[in-house]
Design an enzyme around this catalytic site. Sequence first.
Site, PDB file in Angstrom:
ATOM      1  N   SER A 190       3.408  -2.440  10.034  1.00  0.00           N
ATOM      2  CA  SER A 190       4.791  -2.208  10.942  1.00  0.00           C
ATOM      3  C   SER A 190       5.518  -3.596   9.872  1.00  0.00           C
ATOM      4  CB  SER A 190       5.066  -1.862  12.257  1.00  0.00           C
ATOM      5  OG  SER A 190       4.214  -0.724  12.551  1.00  0.00           O
ATOM      6  N   GLU A 208      -5.923  -4.679  10.523  1.00  0.00           N
ATOM      7  CA  GLU A 208      -4.539  -4.079  10.902  1.00  0.00           C
ATOM      8  C   GLU A 208      -4.799  -3.336  11.862  1.00  0.00           C
ATOM      9  OE1 GLU A 208      -2.058  -2.313   6.528  1.00  0.00           O
ATOM     10  OE2 GLU A 208      -4.183  -1.329   6.661  1.00  0.00           O
ATOM     11  N   GLY A 243       2.418  -1.253   4.119  1.00  0.00           N
ATOM     12  CA  GLY A 243       2.638   0.300   3.809  1.00  0.00           C
ATOM     13  C   GLY A 243       4.162   0.634   3.880  1.00  0.00           C
ATOM     14  N   HIS A 250      -9.809   0.881   4.250  1.00  0.00           N
ATOM     15  CA  HIS A 250      -8.524   1.700   5.386  1.00  0.00           C
ATOM     16  C   HIS A 250      -8.502   2.253   6.727  1.00  0.00           C
ATOM     17  CE1 HIS A 250      -4.022   2.090   6.960  1.00  0.00           C
ATOM     18  NE2 HIS A 250      -4.097   1.896   5.651  1.00  0.00           N
ATOM     19  N   ASN A 299       0.432  -1.064  -0.450  1.00  0.00           N
ATOM     20  CA  ASN A 299       0.277   0.272  -0.025  1.00  0.00           C
ATOM     21  C   ASN A 299       0.822   1.480   0.036  1.00  0.00           C
ATOM     22  OD1 ASN A 299      -1.898   1.985   0.439  1.00  0.00           O
ATOM     23  ND2 ASN A 299      -1.857   1.528   2.507  1.00  0.00           N
ATOM     24  N   LYS A 322       0.403   3.972  -0.046  1.00  0.00           N
ATOM     25  CA  LYS A 322      -0.381   5.278   0.354  1.00  0.00           C
ATOM     26  C   LYS A 322      -0.473   6.665  -0.849  1.00  0.00           C
ATOM     27  CE  LYS A 322      -0.300   3.441   4.711  1.00  0.00           C
ATOM     28  NZ  LYS A 322      -0.220   3.853   6.591  1.00  0.00           N
TER      29      LYS A 322
END
Length: 260
Positions: free
Chosen positions: A218, A172, A239, A100, A13, A15
Amino acid sequence: MADRKRLPIIAGNWKMNKTLSEARHLALEVKNGTLAVADQVEVVICPPFTALAGVAEVIKGSNVKLGAQNCHWENSGAFTGEISPIMLKEIGCEYVIVGHSERRQYFGETDEMVAKKAKALLGHGLRPIICVGERLEQREQGMTKDVIRSQVIGSLKGIESEEMLQTVIAYEPVWAIGTGKTASPEQAQEVHAFIRNLLSDMYGLEVALKVRIQYGGSVKPSNIAALMAEADIDGALVGGASLDGTSFVEIVSFKSKGNA
Ligand code: PGA
């Protein structure tokens, strides 16, 4: 290692990162770096909207799949700034992240909106990656399972069994996103098993056993193998560590280290 009946799915992802040229460069690194594990892991990259078409060209014909980070539920109309499922489909997206925690937190997305988006995507043959996760204070107050139950039930409203098989859930924990603080494999497994039980209540065991549940928060090269060794963790939504080609390729190649 857990008996893995489900094909692992690891998604990056990105972002709000990467210009078009940077995105093309990173996509090429991912494409070249993941060739060796193509049949063992499903690899998805989710660039920002502006880079989707360019990245689609780079990964065409490879094992790497394209995902978007959000969408609207309508096909078209007066919704300034929004992007629809049919637009994403034409560009070559196969997956779309919905709900998300950053969308929920900063843009007011509710479970109801997430369910509408997921339903619309499925209607167009796109696969939603539906995110759920508790905030730190909710965990500290012992509310994790209540929060997850209500998010899962609310976000899957109207989704039929057949559609559930095309859907991915990403657990998440909000306190683990971008903080460097990963949930321990045991903490993550506990919630993943809880989600699978919930899916079993909602859709039956056969469907629940087929749905892939990713962990996100993480994830990095140093912790992926231990997470993937848990029975109900079927992949990761990554991420920060997906923004660097070398580290994402290392995450995707977790098996080649011989410890998972
Ligand atoms: P992170 O983000 O890997 O940077 O924690 C995960 C996510 O938000 O999907």
